[in-house]
Design a protein around this motif. Structure first.
Motif: not given
Lengths: 357, 357
Positions: B183-189, B191-194
DNA sequence: CTTACCGTAGTTACCGGTTTCTACATGTGC
DNA sequence: GCACATGTAGAAACCGGTAACTACGGTAAG
């Protein structure tokens, strides 16, 4: 109707169980395990197989009780998260493993009373060595009780090791592995003085009351350097504080608030330096352009700070390794002082003339 | 003429010695120590005095042998100097102390074989709980043997604790305290994508072969985020590497050398991110102006980096505390997943259009 | 006055390896 | 054929604290 417990309660397997299965005596099993007494090849094989089939696990407490060493060293430090402590811990762990020992850790959070309690616990554990990492208290009662422990451990065939602090006294049976703490502070202060700094804040060290040996010796170095340069230092620039980031931050803000005049800050630890840096930056004071900054410890992050932190390098890992090695091999000298040296990076620069901070 | 050994060899004091001096039986001394059985006040006083006079120290091995708990928890991690591990260690130590336990530490340096050996050693020590910190190996033999240990420890009344890694299987008796790694990796990725990034290097994680669960799950999050955004990720931007500063530094240099195109780097750990930052800076690439950088772990230094590192926060201390608490109090749930969240600082910014790095 | 019970303390066995010390085959030398 | 070393294995005691069981003086209940 009763239901039998699912996880079959402890079906402990002992040497006698193994012996029974292998058709030999417990003694023979013990001998196969230790391998210090001749056992016929065929017998050994049978015993080994029985051990495997029964999933036998040795009981170290039984072994320890019957006289063997516990194969354990204990190390006691302020806080595992302290970066420099962590490296000492690494060295201890490394060497302990190399010497076939297991490690116990205990933290004291800088409380001498807790340190004493922990050492007592380690006596109960019959550890091969008890390693005290970091500065020690200067309190008399504390020193007296620690001296007692040193004698007691020695009599019990164990060893009290002082790692990163000076000896307790001349006839106290301890192993001491220090680094040249005062020398490092002297060198760094000299470095700052030679760059032209004259008002150098020493933040995080003091020599009043029962501070730690570490803090005291860093002040000694600071003072001695000033004396060598024939410069009188300003006692109000020696700011007592803890060794954490927050301490550096807080004290620096206070310093700025009270309008103190200084051209350099010598932080007693790199962690303190990081806090100082943050506070300075926050106040719009640039490092090293406006104020120079130096640390102590050379934690790995010192190089990654912006600017790179000029600091004093301590051979932390070696300190830990040496502590274990000497404690376990009494043939070696029991008092060693390792050297420290300055690591020059980008946080120190000669002061701008007529600077008022 | 023989000289008597100076340090009087072990004059071990036992309960029977204390008993003799106090004029009571060994049992009574034992009862005074444990305090669980009525002993007359006068007798207790006499025993206590005898203990003090003889400097009696309990032998934990004898106590452990006669059935009592060892009051020890073991924790096993990659490396004590890893900043995030150190905080888990702190949590473990804290809670263990609170529950009247002592701690043993062992390091594995990421070697699964050593981890297995260490767990075996902890079985011999009869530790109350064995806590495995950090990602686990995905190798089949490893998992099988670890499963065996879980059952064995359980049967012996102890507990295998997985701290920061997923369960071994459904019916394996372990205590699991995870954090939402994927979930953390998902959230950060996300964030970067957005922010508009489309070519994001994931440095230090991979999902090939027998990597660790930690690395695998961070890739999972990275991939899932891309899928959520309907964006195909470039597999060649997923760079396997270790979790250290040197790994980040080295791989980034290589990346730059091969002329890779990317606008952001998501480092699998903050330590890796620090290495990436150093390499980027060295190559004259500014963060976040030219390239954005994100980390994972939120080590204390992340905030002191320049620029402040945007990263994923893991509740490290809580992880450690919870691990010990659950393992020692089986009434509580034996599988917990703690949350992670993004900490936004200054190292991420929308990419400049048409950027070619 | 006897029985029951409480508070206190001692006896003894046991936890599980290890360590003598003893035992008994074989093999060796005379 | 006898004395003796050698190689291998077992019996029993021990390490130090504790638990189960026993014991005993004194008081309360019957």
């Amino acid at each position: 109707m009763t239901i039998t417990g699912e996880s079959g309660d402890d079906e402990r397997v002992t040497v006698r169980d193994v012996a029974a299965r292998a058709g030999v005596s417990a003694t023979t099993v013990s001998r196969v395990i230790k391998g210090d007494y001749p056992v016929a090849q065929a017998t050994r094989t049978r015993v080994l197989r029985a051990m495997r089939e029964l999933d036998y696990v040795l009981n170290v407490h039984a072994r320890a009780l019957s006289g063997a060493s516990t194969k354990m060293v204990a190390f006691v430090l302020d806080d595992v998260t302290g970066p420099s402590f962590a490296y000492v811990a690494k060295g201890v762990e490394q060497q302990a493993t190399a010497e076939g020992r297991l490690c116990m850790v205990c933290t004291t959070h800088g409380d001498p009373a807790r340190e004493l309690a922990v050492v007592e616990a380690m006596r109960e554990q019959r550890a091969d060595a008890v390693i005290l990492v970091g500065g020690g208290s200067l309190d008399d009662t504390y020193r007296e009780r620690m001296t007692h422990f040193a004698h007691a451990l020695d009599k019990a065939g164990s060893r009290l090791v002082l790692c990163g602090r000076p000896p307790l006294g001349d006839n106290v049976p301890t192993t001491v592995v220090e680094y040249d703490n005062e020398g490092g502070a002297y060198a760094m202060t000299s470095h700052l003085l030679s760059q032209g700094h004259r008002r150098i804040v020493l933040l995080g060290a003091d020599w009043q009351g029962d501070t730690s040996t570490t803090k005291r010796d860093r002040v000694y170095g600071y003072v001695r350097a000033h004396e060598s340069f024939g410069i009188t230092y300003a006692p109000d620039l020696i700011i007592p504080a803890g060794f954490g980031r927050a301490d550096g931050y807080e004290q620096t803000r206070r310093l700025i608030a009270r309008g103190a005049v200084f051209t350099a800050v010598f932080a007693a630890t790199d962690m303190v330096a990081i806090g100082v840096l943050a506070a300075l930056r926050e106040a719009g004071i640039r490092v090293p352009e406006d104020v120079s900054l130096a640390g102590y410890d050379d934690i790995p992050f010192a190089a990654d700070l912006e600017p790179g932190l000029t600091t004093v390098r301590i051979p932390t890992e070696e300190l830990g390794r040496t502590a274990v090695r000497l404690a376990l091999n009494r043939g070696e000298p029991q008092h060693v002082v390792l050297g420290t040296h300055i690591v020059v990076r980008d946080s120190v620069r000669p002061p701008i003339r007529n600077q008022v901070s």
